[in-house]
Design an enzyme around this catalytic site. Structure first.
Site, short mmCIF file in Angstrom:
data_model
loop_
_atom_site.label_atom_id
_atom_site.label_comp_id
_atom_site.label_asym_id
_atom_site.label_seq_id
_atom_site.Cartn_x
_atom_site.Cartn_y
_atom_site.Cartn_z
N LYS A 224 0.79 -1.15 -0.09
CA LYS A 224 0.03 0.04 -0.05
C LYS A 224 0.94 1.19 -0.04
O LYS A 224 2.10 1.29 0.53
CB LYS A 224 -0.77 0.04 1.39
CG LYS A 224 -1.93 -0.97 1.31
CD LYS A 224 -2.76 -0.66 2.58
CE LYS A 224 -4.15 -1.74 2.80
NZ LYS A 224 -4.86 -1.60 1.74
N ARG B 31 -10.72 -11.19 1.53
CA ARG B 31 -11.43 -12.33 0.86
C ARG B 31 -10.96 -13.66 0.73
O ARG B 31 -11.60 -14.62 0.76
CB ARG B 31 -11.79 -11.88 -0.70
CG ARG B 31 -10.54 -11.77 -1.61
CD ARG B 31 -10.84 -10.90 -2.90
NE ARG B 31 -10.95 -9.74 -2.68
CZ ARG B 31 -11.29 -8.58 -3.54
NH1 ARG B 31 -11.59 -8.99 -4.73
NH2 ARG B 31 -11.37 -7.21 -3.23
N1 BES Z 1 -8.33 -3.59 4.29
C1 BES Z 1 -8.54 -3.26 2.94
C2 BES Z 1 -9.74 -2.57 2.57
C3 BES Z 1 -9.75 -1.11 3.38
C4 BES Z 1 -9.38 0.03 2.75
C5 BES Z 1 -10.49 -0.93 4.62
C6 BES Z 1 -9.65 1.10 3.45
C7 BES Z 1 -10.52 0.30 5.25
C8 BES Z 1 -10.13 1.52 4.65
C9 BES Z 1 -8.18 -4.32 1.98
O1 BES Z 1 -7.70 -5.48 2.32
C10 BES Z 1 -7.84 -3.92 0.54
O2 BES Z 1 -6.73 -3.53 0.53
N2 BES Z 1 -8.61 -3.79 -0.34
C11 BES Z 1 -8.23 -3.37 -1.69
C12 BES Z 1 -8.77 -4.70 -2.72
C13 BES Z 1 -8.07 -4.26 -4.09
C14 BES Z 1 -6.72 -4.70 -4.04
C15 BES Z 1 -8.89 -5.08 -5.04
C16 BES Z 1 -8.97 -2.09 -1.98
O3 BES Z 1 -9.79 -1.86 -1.49
O4 BES Z 1 -7.99 -1.07 -2.42
MN MN Z 2 -5.49 -5.34 1.86
#
Ligand code: BES
Ligand code: MN
Ligand code: ZN
Length: 512
Positions: free
Chosen positions: A289, A363
């Site tokens: 990230k 997921r």
């Molecule tokens: N934990 C995150 C989702 C999230 C983002 C929760 C911001 C709370 C605040 C999750 O694991 C994630 O990183 N999701 C990605 C999925 C994508 C890579 C398909 C996302 O939402 O960007």
């Molecule tokens: Mn994630």
């Protein structure tokens, strides 16, 4: 956090001797906003009685303190004491602190806000007597008391100074409040606070093993059965998803099961399994990230905290159904043994998954846990809760959780419970055409949509999960938005909110 104590005393401000008790620091009364033709905010519930007992013009006092009666507003009025040797004041011997509590419409949502505001205004006082909500009925009282406990909550702090905040006041509800509503409110709000406190715990402490230990300690204290699978047990069990996601971390993953069985079994009792995403920190893994998006990721186990608090709360409330929480716990770290984009995992049910982005880890652990629940736990209803996608937050913001299910009755039950609990859910579609986005050439399914696929990120995540719930009645709650708040507002603190506990407890209480 010190527990708040509530007692219900039948009686009225006009007559009760309670107000002459030295230990009572304040009397809190209700004001509603001016209606058409009114001069200003209007006394409600026992407020007129209070005006008579104190011998004061309450609407005038409210006016001079700019009280509007809006929900969430509290005006603290310190009445003067008489000079020694001077004449007696009409309120001599009564609490000299009067709280004018705005109740807005007087409906549950506004009373929840009144309760939270009252908690803040009375922090550090000993006892507070209040008539707020005495004319409101069980739903209103429940909301008021929930609001008080939720508003009194403070995140645990490791600060060495200043000293910890003063404890909340003890509350005496004066009137014909339903005791059952008070108890239900305290139980649900305390469960929410349990989830909040776990969710804000820093990830250097909160490893999967630590969280598993906390879950077991809390569950044992409540007399519940627990089971913890460590890394070896996960390997033996075939949990290829949890192991892959947790593989890059020095702190190995766990899978925790907590079971509540009601004391009396009935023919209509159901078995509800709640699966909660328990990523103790989400760096994104090798698909790392950006630094700004990582900061909040200690809260990425909010779903697991909600699932755990729900089973604890269900036990405390004596819910009639069996409830099992399943918590897949892992840290999504960057490391030499981390899983990679392009890997193909084999999950608990044998399904092979092509990884496209290691940041879509939620997921993967949920799929393992859902498949396990479907295969081993015989749920009548399977619910998962997860801070799953930024897309859910983009679409709905922070006031609604995204709800997915193909079962209309389940949707209605959860939506209704959400409205009543003050945790709103918004049903989203499981668009069948989008299943194409997660078709893989090299495995049974792709974890994330193919390159070039646009939008619907919360939906494609839900479609991915759906196949692991088998033929069960299933609902998915994406709480990435409401699990955290950017600023405190009413009953919600800044940071972790515990969103999901109250809606699930309400729903369990009403499930037939
Ligand atoms: N934990 C995150 C989702 C999230 C983002 C929760 C911001 C709370 C605040 C999750 O694991 C994630 O990183 N999701 C990605 C999925 C994508 C890579 C398909 C996302 O939402 O960007
Ligand atoms: Mn994630
Ligand atoms: Zn995540």
């Amino acid at each position: 956090m010190p527990p708040t104590s509530f007692s219900v005393v039948r009686g009225s401000v006009a007559a009760t001797a309670l107000l002459e008790d030295d230990g009572v620091d304040a009397l809190a009364v209700a004001l509603a906003p001016a209606g058409e033709g009114d001069d200003g905010a209007q006394p409600r519930a026992g407020a007129t009685d209070a005006a008579v007992r104190y011998g004061i013009d309450l609407p005038d006092l409210a006016d001079r303190h700019d009280a509007t009666g809006a929900a969430g507003e509290v005006r603290t009025v310190h009445l003067p004491r008489a000079l020694a040797g001077g004449g007696a004041l009409p309120w001599a011997g009564l609490p000299s602190r009067l709280l004018l509590v705005g109740i807005g419409s007087g409906g549950p949502e506004d009373l929840r806000r009144s309760g939270a505001a009252l908690a803040r205004a009375t922090q550090g006082l000993r006892r507070v007597v209040t008539t707020v909500g005495s004319d409101a009925g069980p739903d209103g009282v429940r909301a008021l008391v929930e609001g008080f406990v939720l508003g009194a909550y403070r995140h645990p702090s490791r600060a060495t100074a200043p000293s910890p905040p003063a404890p909340p006041a003890e509350v005496v509800l004066l009137g014909r409040h339903a005791e059952a509503a008070v108890t239900a409110a305290v139980t649900a709000a305390h469960a929410t606070c349990t989830a909040r406190a776990l969710t804000v715990e820093p990830s250097d402490t909160k490893t999967p093993a630590w969280l598993a230990d906390r879950a077991v300690a809390l569950a044992r204290a409540a007399g519940l059965e627990t089971e913890v699978l460590d890394e070896d047990a996960l390997r033996a069990g075939g949990f290829g998803g949890v192991l892959a996601v947790g593989g890059g971390s020095a702190s190995p993953p766990r899978l925790v099961t907590v079971r509540y069985t009601p004391a009396e079994t009935s023919r209509t009792a159901r078995h509800v399994v709640v699966v909660g995403k328990g990523i103790t920190y989400d760096t994104g893994g090798i698909s790392i990230k950006p630094r700004e998006s990582m900061v909040a990721m200690k809260t990425d186990m909010a779903g697991a905290a909600v699932a755990l608090a729900t089973v604890l709360g269900a036990a405390a409330a004596g819910v009639r159904h069996r409830v099992t929480a399943v918590l897949p716990l892992a840290e999504n770290a960057v490391g030499a043994s981390a899983y990679r984009p392009g890997d193909v995992l084999r999950l608990y049910d044998g399904t092979t998954v092509e990884i496209g982005n290691t940041d879509a880890e939620g997921r993967i652990v949920l799929a393992d846990a859902l498949a396990y629940a479907d295969a081993r736990l015989e749920p009548d209803v399977l619910v998962d809760v997860a801070t799953l996608t930024g897309a859910a937050t983009l679409g709905l913001g922070r006031q609604h959780g995204a709800l997915y299910t193909s079962d209309d009755r389940l949707a209605r039950g959860l939506e209704a419970a959400g409205l009543e609990a003050g945790e709103r859910l918004w049903r989203m579609p499981l668009v069948p055409e989008y299943a194409e986005a997660i078709r893989s050439q090299v495995a049974d399914v792709r974890q994330v949509p193919v390159d070039g696929w646009t939008g619907g990120g919360s939906i494609t995540a839900a479609l991915f999960l759906q196949r692991f719930a088998g033929a069960r009645r299933w609902a998915h709650l994406d709480i990435a938005g409401p699990a955290r708040a950017t600023a405190a507002a009413h009953e919600v603190p800044e940071g972790a909110t515990g969103f999901g506990v109250r809606v699930l407890m309400r729903w369990l209480g009403q499930l037939r």
